[in-house]
Motif scaffolding. Sequence first.
Motif, PDB file in Angstrom:
ATOM      1  N   THR A  27       0.834  -1.194   0.000  1.00  0.00           N
ATOM      2  CA  THR A  27       0.000   0.000   0.000  1.00  0.00           C
ATOM      3  C   THR A  27       0.869   1.245   0.000  1.00  0.00           C
ATOM      4  OG1 THR A  27      -1.703  -1.165   1.262  1.00  0.00           O
ATOM      5  CG2 THR A  27      -1.828   1.238   1.218  1.00  0.00           C
ATOM      6  N   GLN A  42      -3.368   0.751  -3.561  1.00  0.00           N
ATOM      7  CA  GLN A  42      -2.803  -0.559  -3.282  1.00  0.00           C
ATOM      8  C   GLN A  42      -2.257  -1.203  -4.541  1.00  0.00           C
ATOM      9  OE1 GLN A  42      -6.232  -2.380  -1.197  1.00  0.00           O
ATOM     10  NE2 GLN A  42      -4.859  -2.542   0.563  1.00  0.00           N
ATOM     11  N   ALA A  72      -1.115  -5.891   4.943  1.00  0.00           N
ATOM     12  CA  ALA A  72      -1.475  -6.042   6.355  1.00  0.00           C
ATOM     13  C   ALA A  72      -1.618  -7.517   6.707  1.00  0.00           C
ATOM     14  CB  ALA A  72      -2.755  -5.293   6.657  1.00  0.00           C
ATOM     15  N   THR A  73      -1.069  -7.905   7.837  1.00  0.00           N
ATOM     16  CA  THR A  73      -1.214  -9.288   8.311  1.00  0.00           C
ATOM     17  C   THR A  73      -2.287  -9.419   9.378  1.00  0.00           C
ATOM     18  OG1 THR A  73       0.547  -8.900   9.937  1.00  0.00           O
ATOM     19  CG2 THR A  73       1.191  -9.840   7.796  1.00  0.00           C
ATOM     20  N   PRO A 115      -5.399  -7.002   9.756  1.00  0.00           N
ATOM     21  CA  PRO A 115      -6.269  -5.836   9.574  1.00  0.00           C
ATOM     22  C   PRO A 115      -7.165  -5.637  10.799  1.00  0.00           C
ATOM     23  CG  PRO A 115      -6.272  -7.273   7.641  1.00  0.00           C
ATOM     24  CD  PRO A 115      -5.583  -8.023   8.741  1.00  0.00           C
ATOM     25  N   PRO A 116      -7.513  -4.378  11.131  1.00  0.00           N
ATOM     26  CA  PRO A 116      -7.271  -3.152  10.355  1.00  0.00           C
ATOM     27  C   PRO A 116      -5.912  -2.506  10.604  1.00  0.00           C
ATOM     28  CG  PRO A 116      -8.549  -2.628  12.295  1.00  0.00           C
ATOM     29  CD  PRO A 116      -8.346  -4.114  12.327  1.00  0.00           C
ATOM     30  N   PRO A 169      -2.154  -1.496   9.993  1.00  0.00           N
ATOM     31  CA  PRO A 169      -1.425  -1.422   8.721  1.00  0.00           C
ATOM     32  C   PRO A 169      -0.294  -2.447   8.684  1.00  0.00           C
ATOM     33  CG  PRO A 169      -0.736   0.349  10.174  1.00  0.00           C
ATOM     34  CD  PRO A 169      -1.874  -0.349  10.867  1.00  0.00           C
TER      35      PRO A 169
END
Length: 493
Positions: free
Chosen positions: A428, A442, A467-468, A470-471, A473
């Motif tokens: 992103t 993205q 992102a691993t 979310p939410p 970053p």
Amino acid sequence: MTETTRRALLVTGAAGALTLGTVSFARADGGGGLGRTVSGSLPPGSPDYVYLPVELPPGVRELRVAYTYDRPPVPPGTQGNALDIGLFDQRGTALGGRGFRGWSGGARTEFFVRADDATPGYVAGPLRPGLWHLVLAPYTVAPQGLAYTVTVSLTKGPDAPAVPVAYPPERARGRGRAWYRGDCHLHTVYSDGRRTPAEVAALARAAGLDFLTATEHNTHAGHGAWAPHAGDDLLVLLGEEVTTRNGHVLALGTDPGTFVDWRYRARENRFGHFAREIRRSGGLVVPAHPQATCVGCAWKFGFADADAVEVWNGPYTPDDEVALAGWDAALARGRWTPAMGNSDAHRDPDRVGTPQTVVLAEELSRAAVLAGPRAGRSYVAESSAVSLDFRVTDGRGRTAGIGERLPVRADEPVTVRLRVTGAPPGGTLRLVTDQGVLHTVQDTDTAEWTTTAAYSTYVRAEVRHPATAPPLPGALAAFTNPVFLGRAGATGR
């Protein structure tokens, strides 16, 4: 000859320091080897620094020190014992370090000093007679106390000839005005690292770096070790990681041989003096890993005296995210301290150049490289594979880049452009202002957005991995210092 003694603690001088009874060799016979052993115990709540005076007689060729301390089991969540050590010569222990002869912290259990050589972290030079001091620094003390034993051994004989010291050059070939990559927080065997300067220099070259800064904990003794490893392709700057009990600060790019003292806490209001000393020696004052969670590592001195702040330290972790958020909040309040990122590499598997600060400099020289982060003309990338081009343009074609200001009317449209080389797949691109993240794209390598100075007092860029969780970053791949919009706003520390 060895004798064991126990000595009571005697309070001397300022709060936070104690002095033990003197270890005397004055009446020792003139044989080749002399030794004394001192043992004692430090209770919880001991001062930060405990001095052990050692009376050196004339004619000493080598001073050698070994020490041990106990490590009793402690309950979960309780700190155990950790005892650091260093050395001051006959010039004394006064703050400022005129008598400083070395520091190894907790990295070694023994060291030696001679006129021609010394253990890494210690300063070779003459062993003049008089009252020397070992400094014992109880980093943490277990509830049971910290029992220690120190053995001091002297070898008599004439001094060996001193070895001349050479320092690395202050300029490398470079590419003229360009973006140069560097890692300004590195450790070797001269403090608690496990790599030699030669190994670190080789890793810096392999990481695509143009410059590095050697920053050993609390010692400048390694400054003379770097000259053989610099070259036209690698500029080596010198410095120190000033490791206090209330946080660490990088003295970056100081004059060769500069020592910066570390024996104070925030409540003593001494840091401003030493920040000025760093600047007088040509260096930058950069608080390191300000949100680190290790004992004594989090920065408690404030940022009024900082030239920059190390927001990203080593592999990106939650404490870096907290540091980034704190830096951005200060920026939104109108207080700008430029951001840096460095590896803080000590040993395998630490990666030199992860992350790295990329600096716009007129040439590859000490002065030009330091001018970049001082002005915020820099960004931070996780590796040399990631490069950024970030700028803003008004309707008349005027542009400003990282660390600069575009003086436009409050309602005048401004176009923000970010181009990334080496963006992580699926990542992103984010454009961040004093209001927060206002534009996101993205899985692309470009972003373009229009704003005004009334809407955005500054704009900076972030490149994030996917992102691993979310939410939240994803981890940073790169970020920039801000571009300021309008005619007023954050301009300095």
